[in-house]
Motif scaffolding. Structure first.
Motif: not given
Length: 104
Positions: A55, A61, A63, A65-66, A69-70
């Motif tokens: 990120l 972390t 990209i 991971i989000p 989650i999205a």
């Protein structure tokens, strides 16, 4: 349930509308979820570096991971959309069918 009642319900135009609308809507939501999910999985399989990008320059972390989650949030949103329509339009049609069957 009596076979005559079942046949009567199946012949009811409101029942046929309910089945048609519910099936069509659930297929659309299913396809939307599958496209999002398999796009994510295929990206992991064929271009892992795309989701492995950090990120920020000193972040551990990535990209992915989000985005993951999205995708989970997207699934909850689709569930909410289906539930809202099921509790409104689909339940109204089901209740209309029940009233029609009680009258006959």
């Amino acid at each position: 349930m009596n076979k005559d009642i079942v046949d009567k319900i199946k012949a009811n135009p409101d029942y046929q509308e309910l089945v048609s609308k519910r099936s069509s809507f659930s297929i659309k939501l299913t396809v939307a979820m599958l496209v999002v999910y398999f796009t994510f999985i295929l990206t992991i399989a064929f271009d892992p570096s795309a989701l492995g990008t950090p990120l920020s320059s000193n972040s551990v972390t990535t990209i992915g991971i989000p985005i993951g989650i999205a995708i989970i949030i997207f699934a909850f949103i689709l569930t909410g959309i289906y539930t809202k329509r099921a509790n409104g339009e689909f339940d109204d049609l089901a209740n209309k069918i029940k009233r029609t069957m009680k009258e006959d």
